[in-house]
Design a protein around this motif. Structure first.
Motif, PDB file in Angstrom:
ATOM      1  N   THR A  45       0.784  -1.168   0.006  1.00 25.46           N
ATOM      2  CA  THR A  45       0.081   0.038   0.120  1.00 25.46           C
ATOM      3  C   THR A  45       0.765   1.167   0.077  1.00 25.46           C
ATOM      4  O   THR A  45       0.635   2.369  -0.790  1.00 25.46           O
ATOM      5  N   GLU A 152      -6.780  -2.806  -4.215  1.00 26.22           N
ATOM      6  CA  GLU A 152      -5.941  -3.450  -3.427  1.00 26.22           C
ATOM      7  C   GLU A 152      -6.402  -4.636  -2.642  1.00 26.22           C
ATOM      8  O   GLU A 152      -7.682  -4.787  -2.670  1.00 26.22           O
ATOM      9  N   ASP A 153      -5.637  -5.331  -2.178  1.00 30.22           N
ATOM     10  CA  ASP A 153      -6.056  -6.720  -1.233  1.00 30.22           C
ATOM     11  C   ASP A 153      -6.865  -7.638  -2.043  1.00 30.22           C
ATOM     12  O   ASP A 153      -7.786  -8.112  -1.549  1.00 30.22           O
TER      13      ASP A 153
HETATM   14 MG   LIG Z   1      -1.906  -2.971   1.930  1.00 32.23          MG
END
Ligand SMILES: [Mg+2]
Ligand SMILES: Nc1ncnc2c1ncn2[C@@H]1O[C@H](COP(=O)(O)OP(=O)(O)OP(=O)(O)O)[C@@H](O)[C@H]1O
Length: 953
Positions: A45, A152-153
């Motif tokens: 991130t 993300e993720d």
């Molecule tokens: Mg992250």
């Protein structure tokens, strides 16, 4: 520990940033996708946010997070977030213009705020239309400006999001869209649904994979520095690095938590995963955890007394769950903190019992652990088993083994353990037959060698408090000598008084007195407090050494004598003496003394303009320091001398890289100060005023002890004057110079003072005619005269400085040339050209100015280049065809010379990474240059920048 939580600077990640930037760049010819993999907490991130911040031109960045299904169960979670962001960015009316009324209502499937979703169609076509609408929206947005979609993720992505992302990646052909999908590589078990998708995607041309690795030790040091606001203590660094294994999230947690406890959230995270395994497996994991981060198969078998097969069977589920990694010889926990969490879960009795068992098993068959490790492993296990007697005995034995293996940090730890157990293990004290001070002395010696100065100081102080100087004066004197050393390196006052006391106590003509006198002499001449007294002590030490027949000490005394010779201004003689000592030390196989000589010799060679020779010796020296386990002290001194040599030779890029590297592991203030001094000089030479100011602030923070040594004092006084000169603040420079030279207590009677005198002279010139500088000029002349009143012929570099002070610039330039100091040479020639211009000596101007300008350009010494070009204009002298380029480039577009250089490489189609390696800068710096260039030229891509370059040259 006081912390700021997270490091404000992004640490490392040059290669990963470059890969992302180049994927963004590649979208000029069509969409591209990056699959960003990395363990939990490794910094995916953080990297992505740094990436979107450094994009060289405006992009629309849309960010969506996947959420853990079990908690939310939201279909399209990341897509919804991205679409909401579009709506809030451009508003519904604009969205409607972009897509048309009907299509907007398609989005209402997942965004109820857009109204009713169309209901009358069958679900399959609705699904297809919805996908198509999202695609169209992104394409239309990309027509306005390039788009970056960040999901993300993705290990938590729901099936619908996965499908939609896959569809977009395949369908977005020509639009400038970059899709980044991040996921935790350690969450993808064999049947994880994302696996299949990733496998398919990687086969596509437009898809690249980027892996975010753990941080290296030096990077963890940087991160800690960012968190703590200062360079971490080496002990803290070791602890945090070994426990975090370079995972930045853990580094933060550990910096926060301090030494002894495992941060709660981390241990919960691991415990949950372990609890899902069978009881058998859990039990075996606990036994393995007691064995350490890695445990050999035979050792584990012996400890558990099971068969090979049973052992393998019970561990297999843990291997499948990614907690343990198996190889042909044993098992390794995938992460130190996993092992720690499991280990912490043991019940106290179980814990002690297991460690005792390990200690006994290893003691019975030392081949169960790697060669040389048995003593230390046994010591660790007895300690954990809480058997104090055996813990202490084994620790003391292991300390000896560690010392013999040159593992001083480990030896230090083991000595500390002995000290810790001392009061509770009387039986062991008796059996070992050692005294407490003895352990402290040993711990202090290990602390000194491994660079743990704060702790060394503590040990010496307690040792002193336990001895009586009336009964053991020599032992106390030797401890005081060490105390003075630690006081000096930790920036505490009192070294001088401590040494005086030591000298008084060691009054008998013994080897101990010789040692004390040697240290005292070294201190006196290094600080410049009293070179004559230093000479007296050194002479007496030499006599005592001869009488007591100490060969190794004799060499130490000879080294100090040679250094005093240097400080008396007889550099050539001092160097010859050091060379001889070095040869003898090598011949007599005294590697420690050879290293100490080399540190001083290479320093001398730098002062004498023989930096190339210094570099040659430094490489050998560093290798030898590593072999002897002396990298932390001698090796680092040599690295510092290397930086000084590179800087003097005008190899500024290499020097800068070496400075960066050295600083990441340097916690000793005076070496940090001297490294930053070189950074400041290079920045000043390049005209990078902000960088210079930052470095100078750092120098003053680091070099502010009570008794600075000359080689530290001069830079801390010299740099502010140079900075004022660099900012064309002549009067301020003059005042600083005047104040500095008027300071009575300053040790300015040695060759270290030359650059200061030269700067003071430049300050006079810069302050005239507003300021009457007669008295300061007289003072400079007087000091210069005292510096050269030595019996020997002055060495070439001192002669060069003298010529500079006497306005004999051409002579000076010749000497700088011979000493390979291009920056000084260019400075001399430019001053010479200026003088020639005043005297209307046109030939003199041409002769000196062209060479000065050429050298300055090669160095990237921007201020000198600008001054040379100014003088050329005023005198109507042409600088030759090849030299006008930099001026033209910089004046027309406002690029700095460095940027002009980067632009030339961009025009050759080089990547940031290639530019970085060509110019010896980091990829991140290269990318910053490129974005500045784009901004200054008012273009949006490298291609346009290249076109601009070709058009203008
Ligand atoms: Mg992250
Ligand atoms: N290169 C770095 N420099 C400085 N700090 C970093 C760096 N990388 C990560 N960190 C810090 O470590 C912490 C964890 O990083 P981050 O959240 O980016 O990890 P992640 O890989 O995204 O983890 P997760 O898998 O849990 O999403 C953050 O506080 C971040 O600021």
């Amino acid at each position: 520990m006081a912390t700021h939580g997270i490091s404000p600077e992004l640490i490392g990640r040059d290669a990963e940033l470059a890969a992302l930037l180049s994927a963004a760049e590649a979208t000029r010819s069509g969409s591209s996708t990056v699959l960003l993999a990395g363990e939990a907490g490794v910094g995916k991130t953080r990297l992505l946010s740094a990436f979107t911040d450094t994009l060289p031109k405006p992009h629309r960045v849309l960010l969506g997070h996947c959420v853990e299904l079990s908690s939310q169960g939201l279909a399209y979670a990341p897509i919804t977030a991205m679409l909401r962001q579009v709506i809030s960015d451009i508003g519904v009316p604009k969205l409607t213009t972009l897509l048309g009324e009907n299509s907007v209502s398609e989005l209402a499937h997942i965004l109820p705020e857009l109204g009713e979703s169309p209901r009358n169609s069958n679900s399959e076509t609705a699904h297809a239309r919805f996908f198509q609408t999202v695609l169209t929206l992104i394409e239309r947005l990309a027509q306005q400006e390039p788009v970056v979609l960040v999901c993300e993720d993705a290990h938590w992505a729901d099936a619908s999001s996965r499908d939609l992302l896959g569809f977009l990646i395949r369908s977005l052909r020509t639009s400038p869209v970059l899709i980044v999908i991040s996921y935790r590589s350690d969450e993808l078990h064999r049947t994880h649904p994302l696996r299949a998708m990733l496998a398919e995607l990687t086969r596509l041309d437009q898809v690249t994979s980027v892996n975010v690795p753990r941080l290296a030790r030096a990077e963890v040091a940087e991160q800690l520095q960012g968190i703590l606001g200062q360079f971490p203590d080496l002990t803290v660094l070791d602890m945090v690095f070994s426990r975090s294994e370079g995972i930045p999230l853990f580094v933060e947690a550990l910096a926060e938590a301090g030494e002894d406890c495992l941060p709660r959230s981390l241990s919960d995270h691991v415990t949950l995963r372990v609890e899902q395994l069978g009881e058998d497996t859990q039990q075996m994991l606990r036994v393995a955890a007691a064995g350490g981060i890695r445990v050999g198969h035979p050792l584990l078998r012996a400890v558990t007394e099971t068969s090979d097969i049973a052992l393998e069977e019970s561990l297999r589920p843990a291997i499948r769950a990614n907690l343990l990694i198996a190889d042909s010889r044993g098992y390794t926990f995938r992460h130190a903190l996993i092992r720690e969490a499991i280990h912490d879960d043991l019940l106290p009795a179980e814990y002690a019992r297991l460690h005792k068992r390990y200690a006994e098993v290893i003691d019975a068959d030392q081949r169960l652990v790697p060669p040389g490790r048995a003593a230390i492993e046994i010591a660790q296990h007895w300690y954990a088993a809480d058997d104090r007697t055996w813990a202490m005995i084994s620790a003391w034995e292991a300390a000896e083994v560690a010392e013999r293996a040159l593992a001083y940090s480990e030896a230090l730890q083991l000595c500390e353990r002995v000290l810790e157990l001392w009061d509770n293990a009387p039986e062991a004290v008796e059996r070992l037959n050692i005294d407490h001070v003895n352990v402290l002395e040993r711990a202090a010696a290990a602390a000194r060698i491994s660079g743990r100065h704060e702790r060394g100081l503590k040990f010496i102080k307690s040792a002193l408090s336990e001895l009586d100087e009336a009964t053991e004066p020599e032992r106390v004197a030797l401890l005081l000598k060490e105390l003075a050393y630690f006081q000096g390196v930790t920036g505490r006052p009192g070294s001088l008084e401590t040494l005086r006391r030591a000298e008084k106590l060691a009054s008998e003509p013994t080897a101990a007195r010789a040692k004390v006198l040697e240290a005292f002499a070294t201190y006196l001449f290094l600080t410049g407090i009293d070179v004559a007294e230093g000479r007296r002590h050194s002479t007496e030490a030499a006599r005592l050494v001869k009488e007591t027949g100490q060969t190794e000490l004799a060499t130490d005394v000879a080294i100090s004598a040679a250094m005093i010779t240097n400080l008396e201004g007889r550099l050539t003689a001092g160097r010859e003496a050091l060379k001889q000592i070095y040869e003898h030390a090598i011949r007599d196989d005294q590697p420690r003394v050879a290293l100490r000589t080399l540190v001083n010799l290479t320093d001398m060679l730098n002062s004498l303009g023989e930096s190339r020779e210094a570099l040659r010796l430094i490489d050998d020296g560093i290798a030898s320091a590593r072999r002897q386990g002396r990298y932390s002290d001698f090796g680092r001194m040599l690295e510092l001398n290397r930086v000084e040599a590179l800087s003097a030779l005008g190899r500024w890029d290499e020097a800068s890289t070496a400075i960066d590297e050295a600083l990441t592991n340097e916690s000793t203030n005076y070496r940090r100060g001297l490294l930053l001094t070189q950074r400041a000089h290079i920045a000043l030479g390049r005209g990078e005023i902000d960088n210079a100011r930052r470095a100078i602030d750092g120098v003053h923070r680091a070099l502010s002890g009570p008794d600075l040594k000359m080689q530290e004092y001069v830079p801390s006084a010299l740099l502010p004057i140079l900075l004022s000169l660099g900012q064309e603040q002549g009067l301020q420079a003059y005042e600083q110079a005047q104040a500095t030279l008027a300071e009575p207590a300053l040790p300015l009677h040695t060759y270290h003072a030359w650059p200061l005198l030269l700067a003071a002279k430049a300050a006079c010139a810069a302050a005239e005619p507003q300021q009457d500088t007669t008295s300061l000029r007289a003072k400079i002349a007087e000091m210069a005269a005292s510096l050269q009143s030595q019996p020997d012929e002055p060495d070439p570099m001192s002669r060069a400085y003298l010529h500079m002070l006497d306005d004999e610039y051409e002579k000076a330039a010749e000497l700088w040339k011979a000493g390979e100091r291009p920056f000084m040479r260019a400075t001399a020639l430019l001053a010479g050209a200026r003088l020639a211009a005043e005297r209307s000596d046109r030939d003199g101007v041409i002769r000196q100015l062209r060479v000065a300008h050429h050298i300055a350009q090669q160095l990237g010494a921007v201020p000198l280049v600008i001054q040379a070009e100014g003088l050329a204009r005023r005198t109507g002298v042409s600088l030759g065809p090849e030299t006008s380029h930099m001026a033209a480039g910089s004046s027309s577009s406002g690029l700095t010379p460095r940027e002009a250089e980067v632009l030339r490489l961009v025009a050759q189609g080089r990547t940031n990474k290639e530019i970085a390696s060509e110019l010896f800068i980091s990829t991140k710096t290269a990318s910053v240059h490129v974005s500045n260039i784009l901004a200054k030229l008012g273009v949006t891509s490298r291609g346009e920048a290249a076109a601009h370059f070709r058009a203008s040259s």
